[in-house]
Design an enzyme around this catalytic site. Structure first.
Site, short mmCIF file in Angstrom:
data_model
loop_
_atom_site.label_atom_id
_atom_site.label_comp_id
_atom_site.label_asym_id
_atom_site.label_seq_id
_atom_site.Cartn_x
_atom_site.Cartn_y
_atom_site.Cartn_z
N ARG A 185 0.85 -1.20 0.00
CA ARG A 185 0.00 0.00 0.00
C ARG A 185 0.89 1.25 0.00
O ARG A 185 1.51 1.57 1.01
CB ARG A 185 -0.93 0.02 1.22
CG ARG A 185 -1.79 1.29 1.26
CD ARG A 185 -3.02 1.17 2.14
NE ARG A 185 -2.71 1.06 3.55
CZ ARG A 185 -3.63 1.17 4.53
NH1 ARG A 185 -4.90 1.39 4.21
NH2 ARG A 185 -3.28 1.03 5.78
N ASP A 230 -3.97 3.41 14.07
CA ASP A 230 -3.15 3.92 12.98
C ASP A 230 -3.64 5.32 12.63
O ASP A 230 -4.44 5.91 13.35
CB ASP A 230 -3.16 2.97 11.77
CG ASP A 230 -4.53 2.85 11.10
OD1 ASP A 230 -5.46 3.59 11.46
OD2 ASP A 230 -4.65 2.00 10.19
#
Length: 534
Positions: free
Chosen positions: A165, A449
């Site tokens: 990613r 996150d």
């Protein structure tokens, strides 16, 4: 280092960095930046214009200009690529050396190797992470922790498939300049991995695979497809070798899922229900629309909320109609080694969540910790059996309207002082860790996150700017939030004892106030935070 013309490296060059930042790799990056930077800028400007329209009350709806794409029954995405046929369990995490080994060894089918939300974009993290991926593919990676425990890769046939990613279109990489301008962070992360690892992956029977974050429009997917075509031409591998899964983690993207698949169809590997960023996007997109778009505290918003249910049902139906994988959302729980009661309750919720996803037709789902891999696998095994996926389950029963996607007001839950404190505490602790170079942080038994930190600070901003009342009747004001920030800092310091980093938390608190209380809403907290990273 020898550098191509027009390329400047501003970050320090550590051991082995020349393997990643070779002349050939930098020439490849420069080509992508020069070719696509203007289009990227135009798309980011279009995002800003659209948000201005939404702030003024413009409706969010399915795009009339692409109705023909949605109505055409004949087109399909590419067949699943090797290593991506069975995706029933995917584990996510940053690309540090220990995580690289643990994720590949976890028993998951796929590892999302994350340069984005689970990663703080220190120069050393970005370049070092690329080295770790190269070393993993070459099987020359190992690790010994501070206690002397050693980590090494299992046999190749037991390892997860790597899917990288890169960072989103909105982010720059300030340590690499092309013609005097910072390169797109998306192109930097994608380009280095593709240049160095595409052939490595093909030699091992897989391919260069990616997760694409933060898209808000199908034209942003079109730009990615153009990047893929150019990259494959430059390296000399067949068009269609790249495969990409798009995270539907913004509410504008939920209104053009089919169009996103269509733009990427020769390179598409499906869509993912990026639940945490999706909640953040709902708050951000409609932050000025009043109480009809105010969510209760974040830990009470589940995937069974009506607007979230509509979003996931539409995603599965859309994907399977076009032959694409539908991948479920994150299980962020971190098992406790000290509290079996907490584990029992949380693991039951994880199991229930994965059972719902498998039953709804998802082909796999995400976990944040290796201990959750068996639970996720068991629930998908129960539905899939020996089948690698359930692409044949078309969900023709699903019909979702724009109103259902936008029915935020029907979400059950309340806003309490405890919820406000949790947002503040998580925001402070996460930002302190992020500024210190760690983007995946265990806080209160959850893997936090950037997406969950975005929810925390955005809810505070929205509650303050919409005069929201707590369950006890008090209004959420900047003054109240500032008082609670000081109290939560004291509680964090007391819990940490001598290890408390006063300077680091002072920096984090100043940044939290900026992104949670300022009159101007920062589009992404990582933009001002990145300015403070070395």
């Amino acid at each position: 280092m020898q550098l191509p013309e027009g390329v400047e490296v501003l970050g320090p060059i550590h051991e082995r960095y020349e393997e990643v930042l070779s002349v050939e790799a930098l020439e490849f990056l420069a080509d992508l930046q020069r070719r696509f930077a203007a289009d990227r800028g135009d798309l980011l400007a279009a995002r800003a214009r659209r948000q201005t329209e939404l702030d003024a009350g413009s409706p969010l709806e399915f795009l009339p200009e692409t109705e023909s794409v949605r109505q055409d029954p004949d087109w399909r995405v590419a067949e699943p690529a090797p290593g991506l046929v069975d995706r029933r369990v995917e584990i996510t995490g940053p690309t540090d050396r220990k995580m690289t080994i643990n994720a590949l060894n976890s028993g998951a089918k796929v590892w999302l190797a994350d340069f984005e939300d689970a990663n703080a974009p220190l120069w050393e993290n970005q370049v070092g992470g690329q080295l770790n991926l190269m070393d993993a593919l070459d099987r020359r990676i190992d690790f010994r922790d501070e206690k002397g425990k050693e980590y090494a890769l299992r046999p190749a046939d037991e390892l997860a498939t790597i899917v990288v990613r890169p960072r989103g279109w909105h982010l720059p990489e300030k340590h690499l300049l092309v013609d005097g301008e910072p390169i797109s962070a998306s192109l930097f992360d994608f380009g280095l991995y593709f240049f160095h690892c595409a052939r490595r992956q093909l030699d091992r029977g897989a391919g260069p695979y990616f997760y694409l974050p933060k898209l808000q429009h199908h034209l942003e997917a079109r730009l990615w497809n153009e990047v893929f075509v150019r990259a494959q031409e430059l390296v000399g591998i067949p068009r269609g070798t790249i495969r990409a899964t798009v995270l539907i983690e913004t509410i504008p993207a939920a209104f053009c899922m089919e169009e996103i698949l269509y733009e990427l169809r020769e390179h598409s590997a499906g869509l993912n229900a990026g639940r945490w960023d999706y909640l953040f996007s709902v708050i951000k997109t409609f932050r000025t629309r009043g109480r009809d778009f105010v969510l209760p505290e974040r830990n009470t918003v589940t995937m069974t909320a009506p607007f979230m249910r509509a979003y996931t049902e539409l995603l599965v139906s859309t994907c399977h109609r076009r032959g694409a994988h539908a991948i479920g959302g994150m299980a962020a729980f971190i098992p406790s080694r000290r509290d079996p009661a907490v584990n029992e309750q949380a693991l039951a919720k994880v199991r229930q969540d994965k059972r719902r996803e498998a039953g709804d037709g998802f082909d796999g789902s995400w976990v944040a910790h290796p201990d959750l891999v068996p639970i996720c696998r068991e629930e998908f095994d129960a539905v899939l059996g020996d089948r690698p996926n359930q692409l044949d389950r078309l969900r023709d029963d699903v019909s979702v309207s724009a109103a259902e996607l936008l029915d935020v007001a029907a979400t059950p839950g309340e806003i309490t002082e405890a919820g406000l404190r949790n947002n503040i505490s998580v925001g402070l602790q996460y930002l302190a860790a992020w500024l210190g170079g760690n983007g995946a942080v265990a806080i209160y038994n959850l893997m936090e996150d950037a997406a969950t930190a975005e929810i925390s600070r955005s809810q505070v901003w929205q509650w303050v700017h919409n005069d929201i009342r707590l369950a006890d009747g008090r209004t959420v004001t900047g003054h109240l939030v500032n008082d609670l920030i000081e109290e939560e800092l004291a509680a964090i310091a007391d819990a940490a004892g001598e290890s408390f980093d006063a300077a680091g938390f002072a920096q984090a608190a100043a940044l939290f106030r900026q992104v949670a209380l300022a009159e101007h809403y920062e589009e992404f907290l990582t933009l001002p935070a990145y300015d403070q990273l070395r």
